[in-house]
Scaffold this motif. Structure first.
Motif, PDB file in Angstrom:
ATOM      1  N   CYS A   9     -18.801   3.317  18.085  1.00 13.73           N
ATOM      2  CA  CYS A   9     -18.443   4.857  17.698  1.00 13.73           C
ATOM      3  C   CYS A   9     -17.855   4.669  16.271  1.00 13.73           C
ATOM      4  N   CYS A  32     -13.705   5.196  16.690  1.00 15.69           N
ATOM      5  CA  CYS A  32     -12.736   4.187  17.188  1.00 15.69           C
ATOM      6  C   CYS A  32     -13.640   2.901  17.239  1.00 15.69           C
ATOM      7  N   CYS A  89     -18.401   9.586  23.199  1.00 15.75           N
ATOM      8  CA  CYS A  89     -17.577   8.308  23.379  1.00 15.75           C
ATOM      9  C   CYS A  89     -16.572   8.461  24.331  1.00 15.75           C
ATOM     10  N   CYS A 131     -12.550   8.051  22.671  1.00 19.95           N
ATOM     11  CA  CYS A 131     -11.870   9.002  22.028  1.00 19.95           C
ATOM     12  C   CYS A 131     -12.219  10.298  22.307  1.00 19.95           C
TER      13      CYS A 131
END
Ligand SMILES: [Zn+2]
Length: 79
Positions: free
Chosen positions: A40, A43, A53, A56
């Motif tokens: 990602c 994060c 994701c 997050c």
């Protein structure tokens, strides 16, 4: 008489289980190779490509899921 090939003797258990487990490991390897995980950008956690994701809740820099926010509880009932 049988017209198709027939084994003369019963295959031992180790031979049968070995064939089965080879098949299982091959299938698992194929499925594992199909899963494409990407880090990602927000994060750095790995998630499925073209998916939100789960850590997050962002997809392509846009907040899709509200992860940190708690759901507002209904405290008053309007009559
Ligand atoms: Zn993330």
């Amino acid at each position: 008489m049988a017209k198709h090939p027939v084994p003369k003797k019963k295959a031992p258990k180790s031979q049968t289980s070995g064939r089965f487990h080879t098949y299982v490991t091959n299938v698992q390897k194929k499925l594992k190779d199909r899963i494409h995980l990407v880090p990602c950008p927000n994060c750095k956690q790995k998630h499925l490509v073209h998916h939100v994701c789960p850590n997050c809740g962002k997809y392509r820099g846009r907040q899709v899921l509200n992860m940190g926010k708690e759901i507002d509880k209904i405290t008053k009932i309007k009559a």
